[in-house]
Write a protein that holds these residues in place. Structure first.
Motif, PDB file in Angstrom:
ATOM      1  N   VAL A   1       0.888  -1.152   0.001  1.00 15.90           N
ATOM      2  CA  VAL A   1       0.180   0.196   0.014  1.00 15.90           C
ATOM      3  C   VAL A   1       0.927   1.440  -0.137  1.00 15.90           C
ATOM      4  O   VAL A   1       0.557   2.167  -0.635  1.00 15.90           O
ATOM      5  CB  VAL A   1      -0.886  -0.069   1.246  1.00 15.90           C
ATOM      6  CG1 VAL A   1      -1.589   1.462   1.340  1.00 15.90           C
ATOM      7  CG2 VAL A   1      -2.027  -1.137   0.959  1.00 15.90           C
ATOM      8  N   MET A   2       2.190   1.257   0.815  1.00 17.94           N
ATOM      9  CA  MET A   2       2.863   2.409   0.783  1.00 17.94           C
ATOM     10  C   MET A   2       3.518   2.662  -0.569  1.00 17.94           C
ATOM     11  O   MET A   2       3.602   3.813  -1.015  1.00 17.94           O
ATOM     12  CB  MET A   2       3.984   2.133   1.835  1.00 17.94           C
ATOM     13  CG  MET A   2       3.628   1.933   3.198  1.00 17.94           C
ATOM     14  SD  MET A   2       2.446   3.450   3.900  1.00 17.94           S
ATOM     15  CE  MET A   2       1.794   2.644   5.320  1.00 17.94           C
ATOM     16  N   ILE A   3       4.018   1.488  -1.212  1.00 18.29           N
ATOM     17  CA  ILE A   3       4.594   1.764  -2.511  1.00 18.29           C
ATOM     18  C   ILE A   3       3.581   2.127  -3.436  1.00 18.29           C
ATOM     19  O   ILE A   3       3.914   3.006  -4.283  1.00 18.29           O
ATOM     20  CB  ILE A   3       5.103   0.026  -2.860  1.00 18.29           C
ATOM     21  CG1 ILE A   3       6.233   0.152  -2.158  1.00 18.29           C
ATOM     22  CG2 ILE A   3       5.623   0.513  -4.544  1.00 18.29           C
ATOM     23  CD1 ILE A   3       6.712  -1.294  -2.225  1.00 18.29           C
ATOM     24  N   GLY A   4       2.287   1.942  -3.369  1.00 17.64           N
ATOM     25  CA  GLY A   4       1.158   2.204  -4.469  1.00 17.64           C
ATOM     26  C   GLY A   4       1.006   3.671  -4.236  1.00 17.64           C
ATOM     27  O   GLY A   4       0.840   4.478  -5.219  1.00 17.64           O
ATOM     28  N   LEU A   5       0.870   4.084  -2.833  1.00 16.17           N
ATOM     29  CA  LEU A   5       0.496   5.349  -2.453  1.00 16.17           C
ATOM     30  C   LEU A   5       1.609   6.182  -2.839  1.00 16.17           C
ATOM     31  O   LEU A   5       1.492   7.482  -3.325  1.00 16.17           O
ATOM     32  CB  LEU A   5       0.191   5.661  -1.090  1.00 16.17           C
ATOM     33  CG  LEU A   5      -0.436   6.620  -0.295  1.00 16.17           C
ATOM     34  CD1 LEU A   5      -1.737   7.020  -1.068  1.00 16.17           C
ATOM     35  CD2 LEU A   5      -0.600   6.808   0.992  1.00 16.17           C
ATOM     36  N   THR A   6       2.781   5.887  -2.762  1.00 20.74           N
ATOM     37  CA  THR A   6       3.985   6.760  -3.357  1.00 20.74           C
ATOM     38  C   THR A   6       3.926   6.904  -4.555  1.00 20.74           C
ATOM     39  O   THR A   6       4.064   8.137  -5.100  1.00 20.74           O
ATOM     40  CB  THR A   6       5.202   6.292  -2.817  1.00 20.74           C
ATOM     41  OG1 THR A   6       5.408   5.914  -1.327  1.00 20.74           O
ATOM     42  CG2 THR A   6       6.514   7.087  -3.068  1.00 20.74           C
ATOM     43  N   PHE A   7       3.673   5.952  -5.492  1.00 17.73           N
ATOM     44  CA  PHE A   7       3.574   6.297  -6.893  1.00 17.73           C
ATOM     45  C   PHE A   7       2.488   6.828  -7.148  1.00 17.73           C
ATOM     46  O   PHE A   7       2.749   7.823  -8.165  1.00 17.73           O
ATOM     47  CB  PHE A   7       3.414   4.732  -7.501  1.00 17.73           C
ATOM     48  CG  PHE A   7       3.405   4.754  -8.869  1.00 17.73           C
ATOM     49  CD1 PHE A   7       4.266   4.596  -9.702  1.00 17.73           C
ATOM     50  CD2 PHE A   7       1.932   4.671  -9.532  1.00 17.73           C
ATOM     51  CE1 PHE A   7       4.249   4.910 -11.121  1.00 17.73           C
ATOM     52  CE2 PHE A   7       1.963   4.774 -11.054  1.00 17.73           C
ATOM     53  CZ  PHE A   7       2.961   4.563 -11.759  1.00 17.73           C
ATOM     54  N   LEU A   8       1.369   7.132  -6.669  1.00 24.02           N
ATOM     55  CA  LEU A   8       0.095   7.634  -6.874  1.00 24.02           C
ATOM     56  C   LEU A   8       0.527   9.056  -6.606  1.00 24.02           C
ATOM     57  O   LEU A   8       0.255  10.156  -7.426  1.00 24.02           O
ATOM     58  CB  LEU A   8      -1.019   7.390  -6.064  1.00 24.02           C
ATOM     59  CG  LEU A   8      -2.047   8.493  -5.903  1.00 24.02           C
ATOM     60  CD1 LEU A   8      -2.883   8.106  -7.334  1.00 24.02           C
ATOM     61  CD2 LEU A   8      -3.279   8.099  -4.914  1.00 24.02           C
TER      62      LEU A   8
ATOM     63  N   PRO B   1       5.415  10.200   4.921  1.00 24.33           N
ATOM     64  CA  PRO B   1       6.727   9.475   5.572  1.00 24.33           C
ATOM     65  C   PRO B   1       6.760   9.547   7.030  1.00 24.33           C
ATOM     66  O   PRO B   1       6.836   8.715   7.725  1.00 24.33           O
ATOM     67  CB  PRO B   1       8.007  10.139   4.901  1.00 24.33           C
ATOM     68  CG  PRO B   1       7.551  10.653   3.655  1.00 24.33           C
ATOM     69  CD  PRO B   1       5.989  11.269   4.018  1.00 24.33           C
ATOM     70  N   GLY B   2       6.273  10.777   7.433  1.00 22.71           N
ATOM     71  CA  GLY B   2       6.287  11.022   9.153  1.00 22.71           C
ATOM     72  C   GLY B   2       5.066  10.025   9.679  1.00 22.71           C
ATOM     73  O   GLY B   2       5.335   9.565  10.809  1.00 22.71           O
ATOM     74  N   ALA B   3       4.009   9.985   8.940  1.00 24.61           N
ATOM     75  CA  ALA B   3       2.910   9.133   9.275  1.00 24.61           C
ATOM     76  C   ALA B   3       3.290   7.742   9.423  1.00 24.61           C
ATOM     77  O   ALA B   3       2.908   7.036  10.584  1.00 24.61           O
ATOM     78  CB  ALA B   3       1.490   9.106   8.640  1.00 24.61           C
TER      79      ALA B   3
END
Length: 302
Positions: A161-168, A249-251
């Protein structure tokens, strides 16, 4: 044995932190866009879990295979939670877009209480058993007791999910519009960004990650309740503040720090004050570093 116990607490904290991160992302994204603490976000997490329970129960009774039950229940939980997040933004927050922040904050608290009582009336106040959607499989010996298969699935899902959100956010037009809107809504609108649409998308994306978190933790602990979103939501809020609310990233960092701290505190000191510790953490953060670990202090002119 001491090192094995340490590893057990480490991966337990990593699992907790992963769940907190899935919820904290919604808090921090919404705050980053419209500077609103969406206190109803924990209830979206709860609604995702209840949707997963209802859909998985119906499909299981109908004789569907386990894989189909998991996939359909996950899709239903995400879609249903996203529809709630979208509707909540339109009803409770959009009309207050130009109102003082306190009005939107009160609206968020009211929406949280409404959703809790809505689910309470529609379901029950009792804890309901939740089926194990994540299959158990054996780990290598002698470390089988350090981590369970549901914990591994939670950690891997959070990473995906983190990778997908970063890409988005970094590589798509929607992500660029989100970043522009978070910096200056007026300027973003002048440049052709549909600010209302971007805010709605932010609520939908945050609701999707919260629903995934609700489904995973419900499957892991095996029970759900209409109140489950309140404590989880508050802890995720603490994690977002700890990392620097408004910073993705802080979250994630704040969630992992809170998860590990709770896990080691519970393992080495006491589990009786686990929830108290999270709130004590919030007080200390607000006193000594209100901007959080990765947050930046801002000066506002008056």
């Amino acid at each position: 044995m001491e090192f094995d116990f340490f590893l057990e607490l480490f991966f337990g904290g990593l699992t907790r932190g992963s769940i907190y991160a899935l919820i904290a992302l919604g808090y921090t994204m919404v705050y980053g866009i419209i500077q609103l603490i969406n206190f109803a976000h924990g209830e979206i997490y709860m609604i995702g879990a209840f949707t997963g329970l209802i859909v998985s129960s119906v499909l299981t009774m109908a004789g569907f295979p386990q894989l189909a039950v998991v996939v359909v229940a996950a899709c239903a939980a995400v879609i249903y939670a996203c529809s709630y997040g979208y509707t909540m933004e339109k009803i409770a927050y959009k009309p207050l877009r130009n109102a003082p922040r306190l009005s939107a904050l009160i609206s968020a608290i009211g929406m949280s209480l409404f959703l809790q009582n809505y689910v309470l009336l529609a379901q029950t106040s009792d804890f309901l058993p939740f089926p194990s959607l994540i299959p158990d499989f054996e780990f290598w010996e002698p470390y089988a007791h350090i981590m369970t298969s549901p914990e591994l699935v939670i950690i891997i899902t959070t990473i995906v999910v983190m990778i997908g959100l970063t890409f988005l956010i970094k590589f798509t037009q929607v992500g660029k519009a989100m970043r522009a809107t978070s910096q200056d809504q007026t300027m973003a609108a002048l440049l052709g960004v549909n600010v209302d649409r971007i805010i709605s998308i932010t609520f939908v994306v945050g609701s999707a990650t919260a629903a995934i978190g609700g489904l995973l933790i419900a499957s892991h602990i095996g029970q759900i309740n209409f109140y489950m979103g309140f404590i989880a939501g508050i802890k995720a809020f603490v994690a977002a503040v700890l990392g620097g609310i408004g910073s993705i990233p802080g979250a994630v960092l704040g969630s992992l720090v809170l998860g590990w701290t709770e896990s080691f505190f519970t393992g080495y000191i006491s589990s009786d004050y686990e929830d108290v510790f999270a709130f004590l953490f919030l007080v200390l953060i607000l006193i000594f570093r209100p901007s959080g670990i990765l947050g930046r202090s801002e000066t506002q002119k008056v």
